[in-house]
Design a protein around this motif. Structure first.
Motif, PDB file in Angstrom:
ATOM      1  N   ALA A   1       0.293  -1.900   0.377  1.00 13.60           N
ATOM      2  CA  ALA A   1      -0.071   0.176  -0.323  1.00 13.60           C
ATOM      3  C   ALA A   1       0.788   1.131   0.408  1.00 13.60           C
ATOM      4  O   ALA A   1       1.067   2.483  -0.826  1.00 13.60           O
ATOM      5  CB  ALA A   1      -1.378   0.130   1.169  1.00 13.60           C
TER       6      ALA A   1
ATOM      7  N   ASP B   1       2.245   1.582  -3.037  1.00  4.79           N
ATOM      8  CA  ASP B   1       1.298   2.513  -4.229  1.00  4.79           C
ATOM      9  C   ASP B   1       1.241   3.830  -4.398  1.00  4.79           C
ATOM     10  O   ASP B   1       0.773   4.618  -5.399  1.00  4.79           O
ATOM     11  CB  ASP B   1       0.126   1.649  -3.670  1.00  4.79           C
ATOM     12  CG  ASP B   1      -0.614  -0.172  -4.362  1.00  4.79           C
ATOM     13  OD1 ASP B   1       0.210  -0.130  -5.207  1.00  4.79           O
ATOM     14  OD2 ASP B   1      -1.143  -0.262  -3.713  1.00  4.79           O
ATOM     15  N   ASN B   2       1.417   4.229  -2.462  1.00  2.65           N
ATOM     16  CA  ASN B   2       1.873   6.057  -2.789  1.00  2.65           C
ATOM     17  C   ASN B   2       2.742   6.662  -3.697  1.00  2.65           C
ATOM     18  O   ASN B   2       2.342   7.704  -4.071  1.00  2.65           O
ATOM     19  CB  ASN B   2       1.418   5.987  -1.329  1.00  2.65           C
ATOM     20  CG  ASN B   2       0.165   6.045  -0.320  1.00  2.65           C
ATOM     21  OD1 ASN B   2      -0.862   5.386  -1.583  1.00  2.65           O
ATOM     22  ND2 ASN B   2       0.011   5.652   0.399  1.00  2.65           N
TER      23      ASN B   2
ATOM     24  N   ARG C   1       4.186   5.144  -5.976  1.00  2.00           N
ATOM     25  CA  ARG C   1       3.920   4.368  -7.563  1.00  2.00           C
ATOM     26  C   ARG C   1       3.625   5.987  -8.646  1.00  2.00           C
ATOM     27  O   ARG C   1       4.457   6.274  -9.247  1.00  2.00           O
ATOM     28  CB  ARG C   1       3.511   3.806  -8.078  1.00  2.00           C
ATOM     29  CG  ARG C   1       3.316   2.786  -8.753  1.00  2.00           C
ATOM     30  CD  ARG C   1       2.034   1.224  -9.239  1.00  2.00           C
ATOM     31  NE  ARG C   1       3.423   0.970  -8.639  1.00  2.00           N
ATOM     32  CZ  ARG C   1       2.900  -0.025  -7.889  1.00  2.00           C
ATOM     33  NH1 ARG C   1       2.489  -0.079  -6.938  1.00  2.00           N
ATOM     34  NH2 ARG C   1       4.026  -1.167  -7.389  1.00  2.00           N
TER      35      ARG C   1
ATOM     36  N   ASP D   1       8.081   2.280 -12.559  1.00  2.00           N
ATOM     37  CA  ASP D   1       7.751   1.733 -11.840  1.00  2.00           C
ATOM     38  C   ASP D   1       8.252   1.533 -10.943  1.00  2.00           C
ATOM     39  O   ASP D   1       9.715   0.885 -10.722  1.00  2.00           O
ATOM     40  CB  ASP D   1       6.365   0.883 -12.593  1.00  2.00           C
ATOM     41  CG  ASP D   1       5.183   1.035 -11.397  1.00  2.00           C
ATOM     42  OD1 ASP D   1       5.282   1.618 -10.606  1.00  2.00           O
ATOM     43  OD2 ASP D   1       4.464   0.427 -11.862  1.00  2.00           O
TER      44      ASP D   1
END
Length: 73
Positions: A7, A10-11, A13, A22
């Motif tokens: 998670a 994901d922040n 990315r 990526d």
């Protein structure tokens, strides 16, 4: 713990994707080392190690102090 790390990545990315790169979570070792794989432009970038240590590692350690390091594989 792995779900929390994913998670957090994901922040991070969108910042990498903005530059054509990526990051992929690979594993969390028993000694709390996060292993990631940089992709796209980040994979071959001469600043990749700086991105890992001063960017990804710093942010993950701030959120989860039990993480000892972030390494690229």
């Amino acid at each position: 713990m792995e779900e929390k790390i994913i998670a957090a990545l994901d922040n991070i990315r969108p910042f990498l994707q903005r530059d054509g790169g990526d990051v992929e979570f690979v594993e969390l070792t028993e000694d709390n080392v996060v292993k990631v794989k940089l992709q796209g432009h980040c994979a071959g970038c001469p600043h990749a190690q700086m991105t890992i240590k001063q960017g990804i590692e710093r942010l993950l350690k701030e959120q989860y102090p039990e993480i000892t390091a972030v390494e690229s594989v």
